[in-house]
Design an enzyme around this catalytic site. Structure first.
Site, PDB file in Angstrom:
ATOM      1  N   SER A  24      10.108   3.634   0.344  1.00 48.35           N
ATOM      2  CA  SER A  24       8.753   3.088   0.347  1.00 48.35           C
ATOM      3  C   SER A  24       8.796   1.585   0.565  1.00 48.35           C
ATOM      4  CB  SER A  24       8.035   3.392  -0.970  1.00 48.35           C
ATOM      5  OG  SER A  24       8.606   2.642  -2.020  1.00 48.35           O
ATOM      6  N   LYS A  25       7.627   1.032   0.900  1.00 52.34           N
ATOM      7  CA  LYS A  25       7.521  -0.414   1.066  1.00 52.34           C
ATOM      8  C   LYS A  25       7.776  -1.124  -0.253  1.00 52.34           C
ATOM      9  CE  LYS A  25       3.993   0.636   4.473  1.00 52.34           C
ATOM     10  NZ  LYS A  25       2.544   0.724   4.716  1.00 52.34           N
ATOM     11  N   GLN A  26       7.367  -0.482  -1.377  1.00 55.89           N
ATOM     12  CA  GLN A  26       7.520  -1.102  -2.680  1.00 55.89           C
ATOM     13  C   GLN A  26       8.981  -1.293  -3.067  1.00 55.89           C
ATOM     14  OE1 GLN A  26       5.259   1.336  -2.045  1.00 55.89           O
ATOM     15  NE2 GLN A  26       3.500  -0.056  -2.105  1.00 55.89           N
ATOM     16  N   SER A  70      -1.433   2.453   4.732  1.00 59.69           N
ATOM     17  CA  SER A  70      -1.906   1.274   4.013  1.00 59.69           C
ATOM     18  C   SER A  70      -1.128   0.074   4.554  1.00 59.69           C
ATOM     19  CB  SER A  70      -1.674   1.434   2.516  1.00 59.69           C
ATOM     20  OG  SER A  70      -2.045   0.274   1.821  1.00 59.69           O
ATOM     21  N   THR A 100       0.361  -2.570   3.766  1.00 62.08           N
ATOM     22  CA  THR A 100       1.083  -3.426   2.833  1.00 62.08           C
ATOM     23  C   THR A 100       2.447  -3.811   3.390  1.00 62.08           C
ATOM     24  OG1 THR A 100       1.917  -1.456   1.699  1.00 62.08           O
ATOM     25  CG2 THR A 100      -0.096  -2.461   0.835  1.00 62.08           C
TER      26      THR A 100
END
Length: 299
Positions: free
Chosen positions: A243-245, A15, A17
């Site tokens: 994670s990117k988050q 994804s 993001t």
């Protein structure tokens, strides 16, 4: 009736993001190695169906990162944002067969119904949809579309072994098209995997709990069920999933061989240190080891 799986076809589906990080490289390398070990094709799909979360230009950055690591897809990448007609056709089939229905509920209404029919809402995780609109929206306009689910889904993971989830009790009728008009991940990924002839899905363990929903959709649409392998998660210093988050740093590609070695170590391949080895030579050796281990080196 489900159609049989064909020759091996795998995929990596990031994804966009944010750029790839150490955790996403582990999943990318595992899927590439599994495809090469089985003499199959490896594809890349950009999962940008959630447009508001996708930063412009990030997909191109990811493709450049993969190229720098020697992970080249065997076919041109595809973008989910360009495949809406396929998703609509699948939803239309589910509606026509009575397996999908319109839902007029807001999030607040779902939470209130959950507390009324099931009990106190959980502090973490998604609410199980209580089926409020299963018998109709009572004259209200549908905001979203949901799949009717029931019973337990059992499946086998190549690394995790036998898996099971009571889809009705633990998830409920899940969303296929969101209230904001965007396609839900579950529908998009199932339609795309079938359209691309994917036979084997190799991805991070954090996505394992999506598998029962995807199997339910495959059955509802009469699509073949791929084989699954979920790889170990890469954890940050605080013990949470990288994670990117949570601010995972983009891959440092100043030394692609070093990054590939690190990812291979996390997959249980343990390549010997060797100075002067090229990316291509290292990948070839890793693929040979993966094949020799029978598809999962840490088994």
């Amino acid at each position: 009736m489900q159609t049989p799986l064909k020759a091996y076809r795998g995929r990596f589906a990031p994804s966009p993001t944010g750029p790839l990080h150490d955790g996403s490289l582990v999943a990318a390398l595992a899927s590439w190695l599994d495809a090469r070990a089985h003499g199959g094709a490896w594809l890349v799909r950009i999962e940008d169906v959630d447009g508001p979360r996708c930063a412009p230009g990030t997909a191109e950055v990811i493709l450049g990162q993969l190229a720098a690591l020697g992970l080249q897809p065997d076919e041109p990448p595809v973008w989910q944002s360009r495949r809406g007609d396929l998703y609509q056709a699948a939803l239309d089939r589910l509606i026509a067969s009575g397996q999908a229905y319109g839902c007029a509920c807001t999030r607040a209404e779902i939470a209130a119904a959950y507390e009324r029919t099931i009990g106190p809402r959980p502090k973490h995780g998604e609410l199980v949809y209580p089926g409020t609109c299963r018998q109709g929206t009572q004259g209200r306009s549908a905001r979203a579309w949901r799949l009717r689910v029931q019973g337990r889904i059992d499946w086998q993971d190549r690394r995790l072994g036998a898996q099971s989830q009571d889809l009705g009790a633990e998830v409920g009728d899940f969303v296929l098209k969101r209230a904001d008009g965007l396609w839900a991940y579950q529908l998009a990924v199932v339609v795309d995997d079938a359209a691309q002839g994917i036979t084997d899905i190799v991805r991070g363990e954090d996505l394992a709990d999506n598998t029962p929903r995807q199997i339910a959709l495959q059955r509802a649409l009469g699509l073949p069920k791929p084989r699954y392998l979920h790889t170990p998660l890469v954890l940050a210093a605080d013990g949470h999933k990288l994670s990117k988050q949570n601010g995972a740093a983009a891959l440092d590609l100043s030394d692609p061989v070093a990054r590939l070695r690190e990812a291979a170590q996390r997959l249980g391949l343990h390549p010997e240190p060797q100075s002067g080895i090229t990316v291509a030579d290292l990948l070839a050796r890793l693929a040979s080891r993966w094949a020799h281990a029978g598809g999962w080196p840490a088994a």
